[in-house]
Design a protein around this motif. Structure first.
Motif, PDB file in Angstrom:
ATOM      1  N   THR A 116     -17.109 -16.819   7.081  1.00  5.73           N
ATOM      2  CA  THR A 116     -18.541 -17.109   7.641  1.00  5.73           C
ATOM      3  C   THR A 116     -18.704 -18.525   7.324  1.00  5.73           C
ATOM      4  O   THR A 116     -18.905 -18.986   6.149  1.00  5.73           O
ATOM      5  N   GLN A 117     -18.874 -19.263   8.412  1.00  2.00           N
ATOM      6  CA  GLN A 117     -19.136 -20.825   8.409  1.00  2.00           C
ATOM      7  C   GLN A 117     -20.728 -20.850   8.313  1.00  2.00           C
ATOM      8  O   GLN A 117     -21.205 -21.662   7.608  1.00  2.00           O
ATOM      9  N   SER A 118     -21.463 -20.005   9.232  1.00  2.00           N
ATOM     10  CA  SER A 118     -22.785 -20.110   9.283  1.00  2.00           C
ATOM     11  C   SER A 118     -23.382 -18.634   9.880  1.00  2.00           C
ATOM     12  O   SER A 118     -22.448 -17.926  10.169  1.00  2.00           O
ATOM     13  N   ILE A 119     -24.510 -18.626  10.014  1.00  2.00           N
ATOM     14  CA  ILE A 119     -24.761 -17.170  10.404  1.00  2.00           C
ATOM     15  C   ILE A 119     -24.673 -17.190  11.959  1.00  2.00           C
ATOM     16  O   ILE A 119     -24.706 -16.209  12.503  1.00  2.00           O
ATOM     17  N   TRP A 120     -24.222 -18.131  12.937  1.00  2.00           N
ATOM     18  CA  TRP A 120     -23.936 -18.200  13.990  1.00  2.00           C
ATOM     19  C   TRP A 120     -22.473 -18.160  14.332  1.00  2.00           C
ATOM     20  O   TRP A 120     -21.991 -18.004  15.537  1.00  2.00           O
ATOM     21  N   LEU A 121     -21.585 -18.689  13.340  1.00  2.00           N
ATOM     22  CA  LEU A 121     -20.325 -18.877  13.676  1.00  2.00           C
ATOM     23  C   LEU A 121     -19.413 -17.911  12.538  1.00  2.00           C
ATOM     24  O   LEU A 121     -19.264 -18.173  11.316  1.00  2.00           O
ATOM     25  N   VAL A 122     -19.017 -16.972  12.842  1.00  2.00           N
ATOM     26  CA  VAL A 122     -18.121 -16.148  11.900  1.00  2.00           C
ATOM     27  C   VAL A 122     -16.809 -15.679  12.559  1.00  2.00           C
ATOM     28  O   VAL A 122     -16.727 -15.546  13.859  1.00  2.00           O
ATOM     29  N   HIS A 123     -15.714 -15.615  11.905  1.00  2.00           N
ATOM     30  CA  HIS A 123     -14.222 -15.586  12.431  1.00  2.00           C
ATOM     31  C   HIS A 123     -13.841 -14.332  11.680  1.00  2.00           C
ATOM     32  O   HIS A 123     -14.013 -14.053  10.364  1.00  2.00           O
ATOM     33  N   LYS A 124     -13.285 -13.348  12.326  1.00  2.00           N
ATOM     34  CA  LYS A 124     -12.675 -12.149  11.762  1.00  2.00           C
ATOM     35  C   LYS A 124     -11.475 -11.788  12.196  1.00  2.00           C
ATOM     36  O   LYS A 124     -10.966 -12.183  13.336  1.00  2.00           O
ATOM     37  N   THR A 125     -10.444 -10.893  11.450  1.00  2.00           N
ATOM     38  CA  THR A 125      -9.228 -10.599  11.914  1.00  2.00           C
ATOM     39  C   THR A 125      -9.054  -9.283  11.226  1.00  2.00           C
ATOM     40  O   THR A 125      -9.700  -8.892  10.184  1.00  2.00           O
ATOM     41  N   LYS A 126      -8.145  -8.420  11.778  1.00  2.00           N
ATOM     42  CA  LYS A 126      -7.889  -7.012  11.253  1.00  2.00           C
ATOM     43  C   LYS A 126      -6.580  -6.498  11.454  1.00  2.00           C
ATOM     44  O   LYS A 126      -5.829  -7.096  12.504  1.00  2.00           O
ATOM     45  N   THR A 127      -5.914  -5.786  10.738  1.00  2.00           N
ATOM     46  CA  THR A 127      -4.545  -5.234  10.758  1.00  2.00           C
ATOM     47  C   THR A 127      -4.557  -4.020  10.185  1.00  2.00           C
ATOM     48  O   THR A 127      -4.994  -3.659   8.906  1.00  2.00           O
ATOM     49  N   GLU A 128      -4.013  -2.886  10.848  1.00  2.00           N
ATOM     50  CA  GLU A 128      -3.848  -1.691   9.984  1.00  2.00           C
ATOM     51  C   GLU A 128      -2.590  -1.445   9.464  1.00  2.00           C
ATOM     52  O   GLU A 128      -1.495  -1.912   9.945  1.00  2.00           O
ATOM     53  N   PHE A 129      -2.444  -0.674   8.433  1.00  2.00           N
ATOM     54  CA  PHE A 129      -1.073  -0.417   7.623  1.00  2.00           C
ATOM     55  C   PHE A 129      -1.038   1.350   7.872  1.00  2.00           C
ATOM     56  O   PHE A 129      -1.887   1.766   7.533  1.00  2.00           O
ATOM     57  N   PRO A 130       0.142   1.828   8.157  1.00  2.00           N
ATOM     58  CA  PRO A 130       0.256   3.057   8.174  1.00  2.00           C
ATOM     59  C   PRO A 130       0.424   3.646   6.829  1.00  2.00           C
ATOM     60  O   PRO A 130       0.843   3.186   5.768  1.00  2.00           O
ATOM     61  N   PHE A 131      -0.520   4.847   6.713  1.00  2.00           N
ATOM     62  CA  PHE A 131      -0.611   5.567   5.524  1.00  2.00           C
ATOM     63  C   PHE A 131      -0.030   6.918   5.560  1.00  2.00           C
ATOM     64  O   PHE A 131      -0.213   7.585   6.612  1.00  2.00           O
ATOM     65  N   LEU A 132       0.717   7.467   4.560  1.00  2.00           N
ATOM     66  CA  LEU A 132       1.200   8.832   4.609  1.00  2.00           C
ATOM     67  C   LEU A 132       0.710   9.577   3.187  1.00  2.00           C
ATOM     68  O   LEU A 132       0.697   8.995   1.982  1.00  2.00           O
ATOM     69  N   THR A 133       0.174  10.746   3.529  1.00  2.00           N
ATOM     70  CA  THR A 133      -0.111  11.645   2.352  1.00  2.00           C
ATOM     71  C   THR A 133       1.078  11.950   1.417  1.00  2.00           C
ATOM     72  O   THR A 133       2.231  11.842   1.848  1.00  2.00           O
ATOM     73  N   LYS A 134       0.780  12.003  -0.102  1.00  2.00           N
ATOM     74  CA  LYS A 134       1.857  12.349  -0.799  1.00  2.00           C
ATOM     75  C   LYS A 134       2.520  13.855  -0.883  1.00  2.00           C
ATOM     76  O   LYS A 134       3.263  14.045  -1.141  1.00  2.00           O
ATOM     77  N   SER A 135       1.535  14.675  -0.130  1.00  2.00           N
ATOM     78  CA  SER A 135       1.761  16.079  -0.088  1.00  2.00           C
ATOM     79  C   SER A 135       2.966  16.399   1.010  1.00  2.00           C
ATOM     80  O   SER A 135       2.756  15.892   2.075  1.00  2.00           O
ATOM     81  N   ASP A 136       3.865  17.224   0.692  1.00  2.00           N
ATOM     82  CA  ASP A 136       5.043  17.459   1.701  1.00  2.00           C
ATOM     83  C   ASP A 136       4.295  18.612   2.458  1.00  2.00           C
ATOM     84  O   ASP A 136       4.768  18.896   3.677  1.00  2.00           O
ATOM     85  N   PHE A 137       3.146  19.189   1.989  1.00  2.00           N
ATOM     86  CA  PHE A 137       2.632  20.364   2.856  1.00  2.00           C
ATOM     87  C   PHE A 137       1.200  20.023   2.695  1.00  2.00           C
ATOM     88  O   PHE A 137       0.271  20.579   2.051  1.00  2.00           O
ATOM     89  N   PRO A 138       0.615  19.142   3.653  1.00  2.00           N
ATOM     90  CA  PRO A 138      -0.689  18.850   3.689  1.00  2.00           C
ATOM     91  C   PRO A 138      -1.662  19.933   4.337  1.00  2.00           C
ATOM     92  O   PRO A 138      -2.551  19.736   4.887  1.00  2.00           O
ATOM     93  N   PHE A 139      -1.175  21.013   4.013  1.00  2.00           N
ATOM     94  CA  PHE A 139      -2.031  22.310   4.562  1.00  2.00           C
ATOM     95  C   PHE A 139      -1.909  23.291   3.479  1.00  2.00           C
ATOM     96  O   PHE A 139      -2.472  24.416   3.699  1.00  2.00           O
ATOM     97  N   ALA A 140      -1.408  23.182   2.321  1.00  2.00           N
ATOM     98  CA  ALA A 140      -1.071  24.279   1.373  1.00  2.00           C
ATOM     99  C   ALA A 140      -2.548  24.803   0.972  1.00  2.00           C
ATOM    100  O   ALA A 140      -2.723  25.918   0.448  1.00  2.00           O
ATOM    101  N   SER A 141      -3.563  23.858   0.781  1.00  2.00           N
ATOM    102  CA  SER A 141      -4.822  24.123   0.267  1.00  2.00           C
ATOM    103  C   SER A 141      -5.448  25.323   1.186  1.00  2.00           C
ATOM    104  O   SER A 141      -6.197  25.992   0.651  1.00  2.00           O
TER     105      SER A 141
END
Length: 320
Positions: free
Chosen positions: A128-153
């Motif tokens: 943020t340079q000022s209230i009128w001037l904002v720069h943004k960027t985004k990147t997603e990273f792949p996430f995996l659950t640790k559970s081999d069976f994410p339905f066991a519960s």
């Protein structure tokens, strides 16, 4: 525009290019400026969330939506702590700012994008340079659950039957006789990219020719504020040999599970993903009988992840 480039990058921790609960994600924010630049605030965030949204059409349109935040971390790189006059300085040229976050070691669902909802894990940088001037960027990273069976519960018994053979019989009556169909699959649990053997025994005591067809049925369920909606999709696996009238035949098919197919999961309170194996008999001038068998898609063997290209956004934020 003195800020020419803004991006956020992360370091891989395994050959799959994925992260799991308890992992450390580190990387860097890169800023390229044409000259010394004053900023009010410069930060990077790590976020994991699930969100669902769908519309119901009637006399009025009703929107159902909900969100769940799994974690949210913020690291301030630079911040003007005085009067917001932009006294913090970024030097001219290429500037690199490292960061590190620890992903919480709790049960969280894998990254997923469905018809009416998605589960995403991302890194975002904001300058943020000022209230009128904002720069943004985004990147997603792949996430995996640790559970081999994410339905066991949801069902402990389902794990016991993953490697067990399944067999279902259906008898259908037509004006010209009856057709008996026996469907056998070698197991209920199969990994991404693996093959599944399916056998269909057809006893055609009718006067019609019947043809078996094999489908993979996907069921996505979404929940928002006690409301529920379902999206289904049938994928044609293949077509077996026809069985003429007054004959019987055993048709065997080896069905390959697409390696990119998302695994079955139940460990998200707002969405779940299920599969079925469906075998139908194509009968002329009649309703096609079918048999559905439960099918659990498990996580397959690791493959190198192709990171999505990062997208940088520059915009001018107007007052009001």
């Amino acid at each position: 525009m003195t800020v020419k480039h803004l991006s956020v990058e992360y370091n891989k921790v395994n050959e799959r290019g994925t992260f799991s609960p308890g992992d450390i994600i580190s990387g860097r924010v890169i800023v390229v400026t044409s000259k010394e630049t004053k900023v009010q605030c410069f930060l990077v965030r790590a976020k994991g969330k699930a969100e669902v949204t769908w519309c119901e059409q009637g006399q009025t349109t009703v929107v159902h939506s909900d969100k769940k935040k799994y974690f949210y971390f913020e690291h301030i790189i630079l911040q003007d702590k005085s009067k917001g006059d932009g006294s913090e300085i970024i030097g001219a040229g290429r500037n690199v700012y490292p960061f590190t976050f620890v992903i919480p070691n709790i049960d969280m669902p894998s990254s997923y994008e469905g018809k009416w909802g998605k589960i995403t894990y991302s890194l975002r940088a904001q300058l943020t340079q000022s209230i009128w001037l904002v720069h943004k960027t985004k990147t997603e990273f792949p996430f995996l659950t640790k559970s081999d069976f994410p339905f066991a519960s949801k069902s402990e018994m389902i794990i016991i039957g993953l490697k067990e053979q399944q067999c279902v019989t259906r008898i259908s009556f037509f004006g010209s006789g009856k057709v008996t169909m026996n469907v056998t699959s070698e197991k209920m649990g199969v990994k991404q990219g693996e093959a599944l053997g399916v056998s269909v025994e057809v006893l055609n005591d009718s006067a019609r020719t019947v043809t078996p067809k094999f489908y993979l049925c996907e069921k996505q369920t979404f929940v928002a504020q006690s409301k529920r909606t379902v999206h289904t999709n049938d994928i044609l696996f293949g077509i077996g040999d026809s069985v003429p009238a007054g004959t019987s035949r055993i048709i065997t098919k080896v069905l390959s599970i697409p390696p990119q197919l998302p695994p079955t999961f139940f460990n998200c309170c707002m969405m779940k993903l299920e599969y079925r194996l469906k075998v139908t008999l194509d009968v002329p001038l009649a309703k096609d009988p079918d048999i559905k068998l439960p099918l659990v898609i498990l996580l397959g063997l690791p493959k190198p992840h192709q990171q999505k290209p990062k997208r940088s956004i520059w915009f001018r934020k107007l007052p009001g």
